[in-house]
Motif scaffolding. Structure first.
Motif, PDB file in Angstrom:
ATOM      1  N   GLN A  72       0.824  -1.404  -0.025  1.00  0.00           N
ATOM      2  CA  GLN A  72      -0.107  -0.008   0.009  1.00  0.00           C
ATOM      3  C   GLN A  72       0.717   1.175   0.078  1.00  0.00           C
ATOM      4  O   GLN A  72       0.701   2.181  -0.820  1.00  0.00           O
ATOM      5  CB  GLN A  72      -0.936  -0.026   1.116  1.00  0.00           C
ATOM      6  N   PHE A  73       1.992   1.261   0.827  1.00  0.00           N
ATOM      7  CA  PHE A  73       2.878   2.509   0.802  1.00  0.00           C
ATOM      8  C   PHE A  73       3.534   2.784  -0.487  1.00  0.00           C
ATOM      9  O   PHE A  73       3.865   3.585  -1.090  1.00  0.00           O
ATOM     10  CB  PHE A  73       3.552   2.288   2.037  1.00  0.00           C
ATOM     11  N   ALA A  74       3.954   1.563  -0.998  1.00  0.00           N
ATOM     12  CA  ALA A  74       4.723   1.532  -2.224  1.00  0.00           C
ATOM     13  C   ALA A  74       3.861   2.235  -3.338  1.00  0.00           C
ATOM     14  O   ALA A  74       4.410   3.019  -4.139  1.00  0.00           O
ATOM     15  CB  ALA A  74       5.363   0.311  -2.582  1.00  0.00           C
ATOM     16  N   GLU A  75       2.670   1.731  -3.384  1.00  0.00           N
ATOM     17  CA  GLU A  75       1.638   2.234  -4.443  1.00  0.00           C
ATOM     18  C   GLU A  75       1.440   3.772  -4.368  1.00  0.00           C
ATOM     19  O   GLU A  75       1.415   4.390  -5.192  1.00  0.00           O
ATOM     20  CB  GLU A  75       0.548   1.347  -4.428  1.00  0.00           C
ATOM     21  N   ALA A  76       1.286   3.645  -2.747  1.00  0.00           N
ATOM     22  CA  ALA A  76       0.851   5.494  -2.765  1.00  0.00           C
ATOM     23  C   ALA A  76       2.048   6.254  -2.838  1.00  0.00           C
ATOM     24  O   ALA A  76       2.148   7.512  -3.532  1.00  0.00           O
ATOM     25  CB  ALA A  76       0.726   5.668  -1.280  1.00  0.00           C
ATOM     26  N   ASN A  77       3.400   5.778  -2.500  1.00  0.00           N
ATOM     27  CA  ASN A  77       4.674   6.537  -2.925  1.00  0.00           C
ATOM     28  C   ASN A  77       4.804   6.723  -4.474  1.00  0.00           C
ATOM     29  O   ASN A  77       5.263   7.847  -4.880  1.00  0.00           O
ATOM     30  CB  ASN A  77       5.791   5.760  -2.129  1.00  0.00           C
ATOM     31  N   LEU A  78       4.460   5.664  -5.191  1.00  0.00           N
ATOM     32  CA  LEU A  78       4.588   5.831  -6.787  1.00  0.00           C
ATOM     33  C   LEU A  78       3.758   6.648  -7.221  1.00  0.00           C
ATOM     34  O   LEU A  78       4.289   7.602  -7.933  1.00  0.00           O
ATOM     35  CB  LEU A  78       4.529   4.487  -7.244  1.00  0.00           C
ATOM     36  N   VAL A  86      15.492   3.105  -5.535  1.00  0.00           N
ATOM     37  CA  VAL A  86      16.593   3.708  -4.781  1.00  0.00           C
ATOM     38  C   VAL A  86      16.519   4.005  -3.251  1.00  0.00           C
ATOM     39  O   VAL A  86      17.304   3.516  -2.410  1.00  0.00           O
ATOM     40  CB  VAL A  86      17.075   4.948  -5.324  1.00  0.00           C
ATOM     41  N   THR A  87      15.301   4.238  -2.850  1.00  0.00           N
ATOM     42  CA  THR A  87      14.962   4.573  -1.408  1.00  0.00           C
ATOM     43  C   THR A  87      14.411   3.276  -0.954  1.00  0.00           C
ATOM     44  O   THR A  87      14.632   2.994   0.261  1.00  0.00           O
ATOM     45  CB  THR A  87      13.792   5.520  -1.442  1.00  0.00           C
ATOM     46  N   GLY A  88      13.760   2.292  -1.617  1.00  0.00           N
ATOM     47  CA  GLY A  88      13.372   0.923  -1.088  1.00  0.00           C
ATOM     48  C   GLY A  88      12.169   0.986  -0.346  1.00  0.00           C
ATOM     49  O   GLY A  88      11.404   1.878  -0.225  1.00  0.00           O
ATOM     50  N   GLU A  89      11.499  -0.468  -0.161  1.00  0.00           N
ATOM     51  CA  GLU A  89      10.498  -0.478   0.595  1.00  0.00           C
ATOM     52  C   GLU A  89      10.360   0.206   1.883  1.00  0.00           C
ATOM     53  O   GLU A  89      11.333   0.091   2.882  1.00  0.00           O
ATOM     54  CB  GLU A  89       9.772  -1.821   0.554  1.00  0.00           C
ATOM     55  N   ARG A  90       9.190   0.937   2.485  1.00  0.00           N
ATOM     56  CA  ARG A  90       9.218   1.248   3.637  1.00  0.00           C
ATOM     57  C   ARG A  90       7.815   1.619   4.149  1.00  0.00           C
ATOM     58  O   ARG A  90       7.050   1.813   3.215  1.00  0.00           O
ATOM     59  CB  ARG A  90       9.977   2.680   4.024  1.00  0.00           C
ATOM     60  N   ASP A  91       7.206   1.790   5.533  1.00  0.00           N
ATOM     61  CA  ASP A  91       5.882   2.005   5.747  1.00  0.00           C
ATOM     62  C   ASP A  91       5.729   3.523   6.114  1.00  0.00           C
ATOM     63  O   ASP A  91       5.120   3.829   7.246  1.00  0.00           O
ATOM     64  CB  ASP A  91       5.548   1.147   6.767  1.00  0.00           C
ATOM     65  N   ARG A  92       6.361   4.219   5.125  1.00  0.00           N
ATOM     66  CA  ARG A  92       6.363   5.618   5.192  1.00  0.00           C
ATOM     67  C   ARG A  92       6.172   6.351   3.941  1.00  0.00           C
ATOM     68  O   ARG A  92       6.659   5.633   3.095  1.00  0.00           O
ATOM     69  CB  ARG A  92       7.453   6.159   6.172  1.00  0.00           C
ATOM     70  N   ARG A  93       5.613   7.636   4.052  1.00  0.00           N
ATOM     71  CA  ARG A  93       5.197   8.250   2.725  1.00  0.00           C
ATOM     72  C   ARG A  93       6.662   8.887   2.338  1.00  0.00           C
ATOM     73  O   ARG A  93       7.277   9.594   3.323  1.00  0.00           O
ATOM     74  CB  ARG A  93       4.029   9.147   2.868  1.00  0.00           C
ATOM     75  N   PHE A  94       6.944   8.949   0.998  1.00  0.00           N
ATOM     76  CA  PHE A  94       8.116   9.756   0.759  1.00  0.00           C
ATOM     77  C   PHE A  94       8.078  11.471   0.784  1.00  0.00           C
ATOM     78  O   PHE A  94       6.654  11.865   0.493  1.00  0.00           O
ATOM     79  CB  PHE A  94       8.442   9.783  -0.953  1.00  0.00           C
ATOM     80  N   SER A  95       9.009  12.040   1.146  1.00  0.00           N
ATOM     81  CA  SER A  95       8.773  13.610   1.422  1.00  0.00           C
ATOM     82  C   SER A  95       8.948  14.113  -0.079  1.00  0.00           C
ATOM     83  O   SER A  95       9.752  13.571  -0.750  1.00  0.00           O
ATOM     84  CB  SER A  95       9.380  14.241   2.153  1.00  0.00           C
ATOM     85  N   THR A  96       8.735  15.204  -0.473  1.00  0.00           N
ATOM     86  CA  THR A  96       9.119  16.005  -1.718  1.00  0.00           C
ATOM     87  C   THR A  96      10.604  16.092  -1.918  1.00  0.00           C
ATOM     88  O   THR A  96      11.050  15.804  -3.027  1.00  0.00           O
ATOM     89  CB  THR A  96       8.474  17.546  -1.888  1.00  0.00           C
ATOM     90  N   GLY A  97      11.199  16.233  -0.742  1.00  0.00           N
ATOM     91  CA  GLY A  97      12.941  16.462  -0.738  1.00  0.00           C
ATOM     92  C   GLY A  97      13.367  15.289  -1.020  1.00  0.00           C
ATOM     93  O   GLY A  97      14.488  14.874  -2.193  1.00  0.00           O
ATOM     94  N   GLN A  98      12.613  13.958  -0.808  1.00  0.00           N
ATOM     95  CA  GLN A  98      13.270  12.783  -0.944  1.00  0.00           C
ATOM     96  C   GLN A  98      12.846  12.265  -2.420  1.00  0.00           C
ATOM     97  O   GLN A  98      13.847  11.511  -3.178  1.00  0.00           O
ATOM     98  CB  GLN A  98      12.557  11.814   0.039  1.00  0.00           C
ATOM     99  N   VAL A  99      11.716  12.753  -2.781  1.00  0.00           N
ATOM    100  CA  VAL A  99      11.507  12.591  -4.269  1.00  0.00           C
ATOM    101  C   VAL A  99      12.448  13.361  -5.084  1.00  0.00           C
ATOM    102  O   VAL A  99      13.092  12.510  -6.118  1.00  0.00           O
ATOM    103  CB  VAL A  99      10.131  13.048  -4.576  1.00  0.00           C
TER     104      VAL A  99
END
Length: 309
Positions: free
Chosen positions: A24-30, A211-224
């Motif tokens: 769910q987090f990976a799809e949301a982050n994509l 590059v960032t890998g799987e995680r149960d957190r949302r990516f921030s704009t800076g990370q993107v």
């Protein structure tokens, strides 16, 4: 479904397996990364026309005044590639012998079937969100206006030079003859390619996710932003035709180099320092003056993330 969408789905499968929450987090982050590259913030309903992914070209300060002057005089091309600088030469009608062609020419020849233009008409840019481009190529990051990059512009998910490096070179070597090797390189590069629209946003989202890998957190704009372009790991844009100062949206400077510039200037007041330091400072001053005269806005990039106010 596009080829890059399929690649993104497979990456999610590979990274998350049967872990429902991570999926769910990976799809949301994509999705969030694609939206960021389209200019939409985390909570925005609509894209901001002043935000989103841009094509950028880094140039050394010493060359900026010449670029601005050529633009002012209407001299084409204003921005020069390696062919304009006579560092490489165009050869037409023959396959490249590896022992005679320069690496730049071998790569350009392999890319030619993708864009269908003369090798010397390609001007390489990188996809950037909020950063200051690729420092290796120059300390001034020129941001092209969005309309300078048509939707069907060819993009690659990495530096096309990688086709000459491991592990790709090992896959090419067994083909023996130069023409068969070049056909193998063309096949590899085609698999790594897409179009600026609609593929780049998915290409960028896939790059950030892997590059960032799987995680149960949302990516921030800076990370993107940092994931889309990290040092010399970038998404390549094959811009057809040069550009001049009127086609530049802005110039970006890294905060670190602006701070260094101020430090060097202060030190030079008390200590002569080296000729190189004084020359570098002079080149920076001449560059920013030329940008101002060309009416190119200059932004100092302090963070790849969002800022308020």
């Amino acid at each position: 479904m596009s080829r890059w969408k399929i690649k993104a789905e497979r990456a999610v499968d590979r990274l998350t397996g049967n872990h429902h929450s991570l999926r769910q987090f990976a799809e949301a982050n994509l999705a969030a990364t694609e939206e960021a590259l389209e200019g939409k913030g985390p909570d925005a309903a609509d894209p901001d026309p002043h935000s989103g992914v841009r094509a950028v070209v880094n140039i050394a300060s010493v060359h900026v005044p010449t670029f601005c002057e050529r633009s002012k005089q209407g001299t084409y091309p204003a921005y020069l590639n390696s062919y304009d600088l006579k560092k490489t030469h165009v050869r037409v009608g023959s396959e490249p012998p590896d022992d005679h062609w320069k690496k730049r020419e071998i790569v350009d020849h392999a890319l030619a079937p993708l864009h269908g233009q003369a090798m010397n008409e390609v001007y390489y840019a990188a996809a950037e969100l909020n950063g200051a481009g690729i420092r290796f190529y120059g300390d001034i990051c020129l941001v092209l206006k969005p309309e300078q990059v048509p939707a069907d512009t060819i993009v690659l998910d990495r530096n096309s030079y990688d086709v000459l490096r491991a592990p790709f070179d090992a896959a090419v070597k067994p083909f023996g003859s130069p023409d068969r090797k070049q056909a193998a390189r063309q096949h590899i590069l085609r698999a790594l390619s897409g179009m600026f629209r609609p593929d780049l946003k998915t290409m960028g989202a896939l790059k950030v996710l892997t590059v960032t890998g799987e995680r149960d957190r949302r990516f921030s704009t800076g990370q993107v932003s940092s994931g889309v372009l990290d040092d010399e790991d970038y998404i390549e844009i094959l811009k057809i035709g040069s550009f001049d100062a009127s086609e530049v949206e802005a110039a970006r400077l890294s905060a670190a180099e602006v701070a260094l510039e101020s430090h060097v200037e202060r030190r030079l007041q008390d200590d002569p320092w080296t000729h190189e330091a004084r020359t570098w400072l002079t080149e920076r001053r001449n560059a920013t003056r030329a940008l101002a005269e060309a009416e190119i806005a200059v932004a100092v990039i302090a963070t790849p993330g969002r800022v308020k106010g």
